[in-house]
Enzyme design. Structure first.
Site, PDB file in Angstrom:
ATOM      1  N   LYS A  81       0.843  -1.208   0.000  1.00  0.00           N
ATOM      2  CA  LYS A  81       0.000   0.000   0.000  1.00  0.00           C
ATOM      3  C   LYS A  81       0.875   1.253   0.000  1.00  0.00           C
ATOM      4  O   LYS A  81       1.863   1.323   0.741  1.00  0.00           O
ATOM      5  CB  LYS A  81      -0.924  -0.013   1.224  1.00  0.00           C
ATOM      6  CG  LYS A  81      -1.985   1.092   1.214  1.00  0.00           C
ATOM      7  CD  LYS A  81      -2.936   1.000   2.402  1.00  0.00           C
ATOM      8  CE  LYS A  81      -4.000   2.089   2.349  1.00  0.00           C
ATOM      9  NZ  LYS A  81      -4.934   2.031   3.510  1.00  0.00           N
ATOM     10  N   SER A 156     -10.006   2.124   2.419  1.00  0.00           N
ATOM     11  CA  SER A 156      -9.069   2.852   1.591  1.00  0.00           C
ATOM     12  C   SER A 156      -8.046   1.972   0.870  1.00  0.00           C
ATOM     13  O   SER A 156      -7.474   2.384  -0.136  1.00  0.00           O
ATOM     14  CB  SER A 156      -8.315   3.856   2.448  1.00  0.00           C
ATOM     15  OG  SER A 156      -7.504   3.205   3.413  1.00  0.00           O
ATOM     16  N   SER A 180     -10.528  -0.175   6.681  1.00  0.00           N
ATOM     17  CA  SER A 180      -9.862  -0.050   5.381  1.00  0.00           C
ATOM     18  C   SER A 180      -9.121  -1.295   4.890  1.00  0.00           C
ATOM     19  O   SER A 180      -8.606  -1.284   3.777  1.00  0.00           O
ATOM     20  CB  SER A 180      -8.882   1.125   5.396  1.00  0.00           C
ATOM     21  OG  SER A 180      -9.568   2.339   5.288  1.00  0.00           O
TER      22      SER A 180
END
Lengths: 502, 116
Positions: A81, A156, A180
Site C-alpha cells: 500500500k 481505503s 480499510s
C-alpha cells in the site's frame, strides 16, 4: 507455467521457490506479466518497477543458491500500500501533495517485508491519506473491482484488495483505521485482517489517525494472511505504541482451523436495517455453518455500537486535522504560489488547497471544528466517552463468548461514482468495522458467499485484544468448510478479466 | 495549529440542536486549517459539513457524565531510550525532496508580515 504461477497461494509459491522447482525471478516475472495484462483495466497500482522487482527476486535466488535457509515467504511477490514509506519507490498516500515523493527511509513494515525475502512488486492505489471506502478519493483515479470493473474495490486499501483478487499478487499490505482492510477484502472476495492495535508497527506509515491506524495483511486464503501477519508483526522500538509482547500464534491457528466447543456471539446491533438482504442471508448461512461445525452460537448485545460511527467520524477527523498539519510545503512535497512576495502562511494555504482533495479538506475542517474550544466537550470529548462505552461493550461480550461475528459490510460493492459526493452515504460502508478500531481488538473478514447480485460478501470475526490467533482459527474453519461446499475458493467464481495484448 | 473557537457567535449548546454551520464558519475553519478555499468550495463544504456534523452530534445522546474518556485503545506509558548518538540522515538526504534549498538549509518564503 507463467499463468499458473499467479493462481498459486503464497505458501505454495514459497515452497516451490525453496525447493528449487521455480526461481523467484520466474514468479516475479509471471506477476509482472499479469499486471501488464490486466492492470490497465483494474488500476490497482500507482507504481510498478520491473527492474527493482526483478532485482529483489534475483537476490532471493542468490541467497538460496548460496545455501541460505529461506523464510516461509521468501521470493513471494507482495503489493504494498502506497501509505508505507519505501526508500526505493515513490510514496504518495494517494495524494497530489506527495506526488513523486521519494522518502529517505523505509517504514518498519517495509523493512520487515524485505528481511523476510518478500518481493515488493509495486505500490497500490488508495483513498487519499487512507480517507475513504472506495479508492475514489485517490488523486490518481479509482481502482476497479475485478468482479465487476464498474464497481468499487473498497477502500481505503482498494488497490491492495484489487491486486490480490485480480491475481496480480498473492499478498498485499493494507492499513485499517475504520475498516480499510476488512471492507475492501469483503467486497473483492478475499481475506483481510486488522490485527490488534499496536501489534504491527506504524513507523514510516503516513499517519491518518494515530490512535486507530493499524497495518495488516491481505491474501486469498487465511493461512497466507497468517504467514504475512507473522512476517511483519512484533515489537518495534521506533513506534511508541507498539506492544512489547510475543506475536500471537496466528499461523498455528490458521493451520488448526476448528471451532468445536467455541462460543460464538452474533452481535444484535450489527445487522437488520441498513443491511442488504443478500448480505444478511449469507451471514445467516455462516452462522448456521459455525453451529454445524460444533460452535455454540448465542446472540449478544453491544448496546453502544450504534454510536460507533458518529464517534469515529469525530475522533478520526480530529486526529487527522493535527497529523496533516505537517504538510506545510516547507520541507518536502508540493509547494504552490511561492512567487517571492507571498508569505509562508499564504504559500502553505495555497499548497494545501491545491494538494489535498475534497474528502481530506472536509475531514481536516471537521476535526478542526470538533477540537475548537467551545465545541470540544460536546463533540471530541463525547466521542471519547463513547469510545469507553464501546470498549466496555466488547469486554462484557467477551465474558460470554470467545469471538463475535457480523457481516463485514452492510452492502456489496457499489458502483463507482454512486456515493462520491455524498459523504454520509460513503461513511456507512464502515458501519460494522469501526467498533473494533475504537476498542483496538483483532478482527478478520473472510469470504462467505455471493449476494443476490452475484457479488462477494464478507463474514467479520472479532476477538479480544491480543487474541489475534482466534480470528485466524475461526476464519480458517469457515474457509475450509465453505471451500468444501463450493469445490474451491469463492474467488474462482469471479469472471475472468480480459488480458490485454502485451 | 491553534484551537481557537471555530465560530464567533454561536453558543456551544446551539450545536447540539443541529443548527446549521454557515458559510462564514466554514471560511473561518478553512483559515484555521490553512486551506485557501475558493468561494464556490465554501458553499459546497458548508452544506456537507452541516449534514455530517448533524449526524455525528448523535454522540451527545449518550448519557455519559461519569464515563471516563478513552483517547487510546491500549494503556499508554512513556517510552524512553538511552540518550546516545546514533546515525541520522545526511544533509543531502534530508534536503533531497525540499521544494527549495539553499546553503544546506530549507529555503522558505518570508515568515513575517509585509509591514514588518
Amino acid at each position: 507455467m507463467s499463468g499458473e504461477l499467479t493462481r498459486r497461494s503464497a505458501a505454495e509459491l514459497a515452497e516451490l521457490i525453496a525447493s528449487g522447482q521455480v526461481s523467484a525471478v520466474d514468479v516475479a516475472q509471471a506477476h509482472l506479466d499479469r499486471i501488464a495484462a490486466v492492470d490497465g483495466e483494474v488500476r490497482a497500482f500507482l507504481h510498478v518497477d520491473a527492474e527493482t522487482t526483478l532485482a529483489q527476486a534475483r537476490a532471493v535466488d542468490e541467497r538460496r543458491a548460496a545455501g541460505e535457509r529461506l523464510g516461509p515467504l521468501a521470493g513471494v511477490p507482495i503489493a504494498h500500500k502506497d501509505v508505507f514509506t519505501t526508500a526505493d519507490m515513490p510514496t504518495t498516500a494517494g495524494s497530489r501533495i506527495l506526488q513523486g515523493w521519494r522518502p529517505p527511509y523505509d517504514a518498519t513494515i517495509t523493512a520487515r517485508l524485505r528481511a523476510a525475502g518478500l518481493v515488493i512488486i509495486g505500490k497500490t492505489n488508495m483513498d487519499e491519506f487512507a480517507m475513504g471506502s472506495s479508492t475514489e478519493n485517490s488523486a490518481y483515479g479509482p481502482t476497479r473491482n475485478p468482479w465487476d470493473t464498474s464497481r468499487i474495490p473498497g477502500g481505503s486499501s482498494g488497490g491492495s484488495s484489487a491486486a490480490v483478487a485480480a491475481y496480480e499478487a498473492p499478498l498485499a499490505t493494507g492499513t485499517d483505521t475504520g475498516g480499510s482492510i476488512r471492507q475492501p477484502a469483503a467486497v473483492t472476495g478475499i481475506v483481510g485482517v486488522k490485527p490488534t492495535y499496536g501489534g504491527s508497527s506504524r513507523y514510516g506509515l503516513i499517519a491518518f489517525a494515530s490512535s486507530l491506524d493499524t497495518p495488516g495483511p491481505f491474501a486469498r486464503n487465511v493461512l497466507d494472511a497468517a504467514l504475512l501477519h507473522e512476517a511483519f508483526s512484533g515489537h518495534d522500538p521506533m513506534d511508541s505504541t507498539s506492544i512489547d509482547r510475543p506475536v500471537p500464534p496466528v499461523v498455528e491457528a490458521a493451520r488448526r482451523g476448528d471451532v468445536a466447543g467455541l462460543r460464538v456471539g452474533v452481535v444484535r446491533e450489527l445487522g437488520g436495517e441498513g443491511y442488504q438482504p443478500g448480505v444478511l442471508a449469507r451471514f445467516n448461512d455462516s452462522v448456521e455453518l459455525l453451529e454445524s461445525l460444533g460452535a455454540k452460537v448465542v446472540e449478544v448485545s453491544c448496546p453502544h455500537f450504534g454510536y460507533a460511527l458518529p464517534a469515529y467520524y469525530l475522533i478520526a477527523p480530529s486526529e487527522c486535522s493535527s497529523n496533516l498539519a505537517r504538510f506545510d510545503a516547507m520541507r518536502y512535497g508540493l509547494r504552490v504560489g511561492d512567487d517571492g512576495t507571498r508569505s509562508a502562511e499564504e504559500v502553505m494555504a495555497l499548497t494545501r488547497a491545491e494538494g489535498f482533495g475534497p474528502e481530506v479538506k472536509r475531514r481536516i475542517m471537521l476535526g478542526t471544528y470538533a477540537l475548537s474550544s467551545g465545541y470540544y466537550d460536546a463533540y471530541y470529548g463525547k466521542a471519547q466517552q463513547v469510545r469507553t462505552l464501546i470498549t466496555r461493550d466488547f469486554d462484557a461480550a467477551f465474558e460470554q463468548v470467545d469471538v463475535l461475528v457480523s457481516p463485514t459490510t452492510p452492502t456489496t460493492a457499489f458502483p463507482i461514482g454512486d456515493r462520491v459526493d455524498d459523504p454520509m452515504a460513503m461513511y456507512l460502508a464502515d458501519l460494522a468495522t469501526i467498533p473494533a478500531n475504537l476498542a483496538g481488538n483483532a478482527a478478520i473478514s473472510v469470504p462467505c458467499g455471493l449476494s443476490d447480485d452475484g457479488l462477494p460478501v464478507g463474514l467479520q470475526i472479532m476477538a479480544p485484544t491480543l487474541a489475534d490467533d482466534r480470528v485466524y482459527r475461526v476464519g480458517a474453519a469457515v474457509e475450509r468448510a465453505l471451500e468444501d461446499r463450493w469445490g474451491g475458493p469463492l474467488l474462482a467464481k469471479a469472471p475472468e478479466l480480459a488480458e490485454a495484448d502485451r | 495549529m491553534s484551537n481557537e473557537r471555530a465560530a464567533g457567535g454561536a453558543a456551544p449548546g446551539a450545536a447540539s440542536t443541529g443548527s446549521a454551520i454557515t458559510r462564514d464558519e466554514v471560511a473561518h475553519l478553512a483559515r484555521l486549517s490553512r486551506l485557501a478555499l475558493g468561494e464556490d468550495e465554501l458553499g459546497h463544504f458548508a452544506a456537507q459539513l452541516d449534514e455530517i456534523i448533524s449526524a455525528v452530534a448523535r454522540v451527545q445522546q449518550v448519557a455519559a457524565q461519569d464515563i471516563p474518556p478513552t483517547s487510546h485503545a491500549l494503556p499508554i506509558t512513556n517510552v524512553f531510550r538511552p540518550d546516545e548518538v546514533r546515525p541520522s540522515l545526511a544533509p543531502e538526504q534530508a534536503l533531497a525532496e525540499a521544494p527549495a534549498a539553499e546553503e544546506q538549509r530549507f529555503r522558505v518564503p518570508r515568515i513575517l508580515g509585509e509591514e514588518a
